[in-house]
Design a protein around this motif. Structure first.
Motif, PDB file in Angstrom:
ATOM      1  N   ALA A  31      -1.136  -4.939   3.476  1.00 16.81           N
ATOM      2  CA  ALA A  31       0.237  -4.992   2.968  1.00 16.81           C
ATOM      3  C   ALA A  31       0.532  -3.768   2.116  1.00 16.81           C
ATOM      4  CB  ALA A  31       0.444  -6.255   2.141  1.00 16.81           C
ATOM      5  N   VAL A  32       1.722  -3.261   2.308  1.00 10.67           N
ATOM      6  CA  VAL A  32       2.249  -2.168   1.488  1.00 10.67           C
ATOM      7  C   VAL A  32       3.626  -2.607   1.024  1.00 10.67           C
ATOM      8  CG1 VAL A  32       2.987   0.246   1.403  1.00 10.67           C
ATOM      9  CG2 VAL A  32       1.059  -0.422   2.874  1.00 10.67           C
ATOM     10  N   CYS A  33       3.855  -2.535  -0.262  1.00 14.89           N
ATOM     11  CA  CYS A  33       5.175  -2.851  -0.793  1.00 14.89           C
ATOM     12  C   CYS A  33       5.669  -1.639  -1.570  1.00 14.89           C
ATOM     13  CB  CYS A  33       5.125  -4.072  -1.699  1.00 14.89           C
ATOM     14  SG  CYS A  33       6.766  -4.614  -2.240  1.00 14.89           S
ATOM     15  N   THR A  34       6.917  -1.272  -1.333  1.00  9.90           N
ATOM     16  CA  THR A  34       7.494  -0.131  -2.040  1.00  9.90           C
ATOM     17  C   THR A  34       8.837  -0.510  -2.638  1.00  9.90           C
ATOM     18  OG1 THR A  34       8.647   0.709  -0.092  1.00  9.90           O
ATOM     19  CG2 THR A  34       6.410   1.537  -0.474  1.00  9.90           C
ATOM     20  N   PHE A  35       9.145   0.171  -3.725  1.00  5.35           N
ATOM     21  CA  PHE A  35      10.469   0.093  -4.329  1.00  5.35           C
ATOM     22  C   PHE A  35      10.906   1.520  -4.595  1.00  5.35           C
ATOM     23  CE2 PHE A  35      13.273   0.394  -7.936  1.00  5.35           C
ATOM     24  CZ  PHE A  35      14.267  -0.518  -7.598  1.00  5.35           C
TER      25      PHE A  35
ATOM     26  N   VAL B 136      12.926   6.797  -8.768  1.00  9.38           N
ATOM     27  CA  VAL B 136      11.607   6.213  -9.002  1.00  9.38           C
ATOM     28  C   VAL B 136      11.046   5.631  -7.712  1.00  9.38           C
ATOM     29  CG1 VAL B 136      12.539   3.950  -9.709  1.00  9.38           C
ATOM     30  CG2 VAL B 136      10.273   4.637 -10.494  1.00  9.38           C
ATOM     31  N   LEU B 137       9.736   5.765  -7.570  1.00  8.81           N
ATOM     32  CA  LEU B 137       8.992   5.139  -6.485  1.00  8.81           C
ATOM     33  C   LEU B 137       7.862   4.331  -7.092  1.00  8.81           C
ATOM     34  CD1 LEU B 137       7.890   4.723  -3.552  1.00  8.81           C
ATOM     35  CD2 LEU B 137       6.578   6.827  -3.923  1.00  8.81           C
ATOM     36  N   VAL B 138       7.766   3.079  -6.681  1.00  7.33           N
ATOM     37  CA  VAL B 138       6.606   2.246  -6.975  1.00  7.33           C
ATOM     38  C   VAL B 138       6.086   1.781  -5.625  1.00  7.33           C
ATOM     39  CG1 VAL B 138       5.742   0.120  -8.027  1.00  7.33           C
ATOM     40  CG2 VAL B 138       7.480   1.479  -9.207  1.00  7.33           C
TER      41      VAL B 138
END
Length: 158
Positions: free
Chosen positions: A31-35, A96-98
């Protein structure tokens, strides 16, 4: 071992490149989750022409790395990538990247949300908006403090 990178920068970032680097060579990742947060053209009912972000180099990175340590203690993560831009930004610019990786989506979703809630209230950035009425500093929102409180953390700016 976790892959953790925190960067404060003026230049834009490429989501595809950042996620590829975070996942590279790690077959455990399920799993990869990005915001990705972007600059809005309105805030509190007023037009926003630009947003300027300031920070204290060194101090800001350490504060965000401490947030990542909290996330790693709470969630089973393989990697974390945080990029936060500073300087003068225009509406629609990425700010922003998380991004987080884990074996399962639940951990990724929760960790990404936790980190964003933490960043929004605890990261030492100062934001100034340019509006038709002039410049104004952006204050902390009680809704952001409430979002952090659901993780059992009291905002230090309260």
């Amino acid at each position: 071992m976790s892959l953790v990178r925190v960067t404060i920068q003026t230049e834009d970032f490429d989501l595809t490149e950042e996620v590829a680097a975070l996942r590279q060579g790690d077959a455990r990742v399920g799993a990869v989750c990005t915001f990705v947060g972007t600059v809005r053209d309105r805030n509190d009912g007023q037009a926003v022409g630009s947003l300027e972000l300031e920070h204290y180099p060194g101090m800001t990175e350490k504060a965000i790395e401490a947030m990542v340590d909290q996330a790693l203690a709470r969630f089973d993560l393989f990697g974390v990538r945080i990029i936060h831009r500073v300087g003068l930004l225009a509406p629609q610019d990425q700010i922003v990247l998380v991004a987080v990786t884990s074996a399962h989506r639940g951990e990724s979703f929760q960790a990404c949300e936790f980190l964003m809630d933490y960043l929004k209230t605890q990261a030492p950035f100062w934001k100034k908006e340019e509006t038709p009425e002039g410049s104004r500093w952006v204050d902390a929102r009680s809704s952001d403090d409430a979002a952090l409180a659901r993780w059992g953390i009291e905002a230090s700016n309260s």
